[in-house]
Write an enzyme that holds these catalytic residues in place. Structure first.
Site: not given
Ligand code: FAD
Ligand code: NAP
Length: 324
Positions: A136, A139-140
């Site tokens: 990302c 982010c980094d």
């Molecule tokens: P996610 O955060 O992917 O969460 C998905 C959730 O779904 C999880 O809790 C998982 O357990 C759950 N899930 C999946 N399958 C199931 C199932 N079958 N049953 C029940 N639950 C399930 N974004 C920023 O804005 N700033 C940053 O600095 C940043 N840094 C990042 C660093 C890293 C290393 C990474 C990988 C990403 C980063 N991002 C950052 C991106 C950000 O993390 C994502 O855009 C954001 O988390 C997406 O949110 P979400 O709620 O869509 O899903």
């Protein structure tokens, strides 16, 4: 003993999208149930500093997610540690089955299962994740000011990440496994013209090299795919940009998808192809993929679900009145 839970809104996923949906749905008095999945808190629990979430100049990813969880719970969301293994969206109430054996029935479902960056699968990549290896740039990238940076991949994401990283690094080397990029021509042109960018064609990464004390990356060992010749590229940061995989396995056969597995929603809404089923966050978004955009979509999904339930209740009341 397995239990059956009924709710007006079942939220699947505990990232920024899921928890924000919880805050809004609870405040709309819908008594939502949120199932956390295998990664409570989602992708941000896998990182350290987050510097672009409004309201926090710097916050640790896991800490931010605990705050979001506490917020959703304080508003009245029931948070359950379980993983949804089956989801029946063919009839209402919708039915989900948890890994625990519990059954969840729901008048509406908010899907917030996120997406996962794809990785190369090298042991050295795993070792240096968070210590020089990232997926990302937004982010980094900031951590590599005036440093050497390597980006791996040849699609739009890789080229966009490489261009973005020129804002920080002194040199950005894009390493691609073929001799042409998959990215759009306009992006390619921008990349090739950029004085800080070099492209290493026809190379794959054999190993990411670095030091243990302090833990950090010093470069990559790249192999020419045709000749096998090894090139050592110095780097302080290595960004893997070989695509993202949305976590849409639960719904891939029943909902319309786009761009290789992202759940399709009606533009400007979170409505999927099944009424009463909403999608938010990285699961539906192949472009922005940020915590704040996911949180925004979580809010939209809760408001869309609230409207759907209100209309459902109106229909039920009309039928009851007509029968009476
Ligand atoms: P996610 O955060 O992917 O969460 C998905 C959730 O779904 C999880 O809790 C998982 O357990 C759950 N899930 C999946 N399958 C199931 C199932 N079958 N049953 C029940 N639950 C399930 N974004 C920023 O804005 N700033 C940053 O600095 C940043 N840094 C990042 C660093 C890293 C290393 C990474 C990988 C990403 C980063 N991002 C950052 C991106 C950000 O993390 C994502 O855009 C954001 O988390 C997406 O949110 P979400 O709620 O869509 O899903
Ligand atoms: P992508 O288009 O699937 O490209 C992935 C790239 O990574 C490809 O170049 C691929 O190489 C390479 N790759 C895959 N696995 C690899 C491996 N194991 N080792 C080395 N290289 C590997 O993914 P993306 O760039 O993330 O884009 C995903 C979707 O989002 C696309 O539809 C894209 O158009 C869209 N997107 C759009 C924008 C925009 O419109 N501005 C921005 C970002 C993404 P090969 O080329 O050899 O297969």
């Amino acid at each position: 003993m397995s239990e059956t839970h009924h709710t007006k809104v079942l939220i699947i996923g505990s990232g920024p999208a899921g928890y924000t949906a919880g805050v809004y749905a609870a405040r709309a008095m819908l008594s939502p149930i949120l199932v956390q999945g295998m990664e409570p808190g989602g992708q941000l629990t896998t990182t350290t500093e987050v510097e672009n979430y409004p309201g926090f100049t710097e916050v640790q990813g896991p800490e931010l997610m605990v705050k979001m969880q506490d917020h959703a719970a304080a508003m009245g969301t029931t948070i359950i540690q379980d993983i949804i293994t089956d989801l029946d969206l063919t009839k209402r109430p919708f039915t989900a089955r948890g890994d625990s054996g519990d059954i969840y029935t729901a008048d509406s479902v908010i899907l917030a299962t996120g997406a996962r960056a794809k990785w190369l699968g090298l042991p050295s990549e795993d070792k240096f994740k968070g210590f020089g290896v990232s997926a990302c740039a937004t982010c980094d990238g900031f951590f590599y000011r005036e440093k050497n940076i390597v980006v791996v991949g040849g699609g739009n994401t890789a080229v966009e990440e490489a261009l973005f990283l020129t804002n920080f690094g002194q040199k950005v080397t894009l390493i691609h496994r073929r001799d042409e990029l998959r990215a759009e021509k306009i992006l390619q042109n921008r990349l090739f013209k950029h004085p800080k960018v070099e492209v290493l064609w026809d190379h794959t990464i054999d190993e990411i090299v670095g030091t243990d004390m302090p833990m950090g990356v010093t470069g990559v060992r790249a192999r020419h795919v045709k000749t096998g010749a090894i090139t050592e590229v110095p780097a302080d940061g290595v960004f893997i940009a070989i695509g993202h995989a949305p976590a849409s396995e639960l719904v891939k056969d029943v909902l319309e998808l786009h761009n290789g597995g992202y759940v399709k929603v009606e533009p400007g809404t979170t409505r999927t192809s099944i009424p009463g089923v909403f999608a938010a966050g990285d699961l539906t978004d192949h472009v922005y993929r940020q915590a704040v955009t996911s949180a925004g979509m979580g809010c939209m999904a809760a408001l869309d679900a609230e409207k759907f339930i209100a209309e459902m209740d109106d229909v039920t009341e009309t039928v009851v009145t007509e029968i009476a």
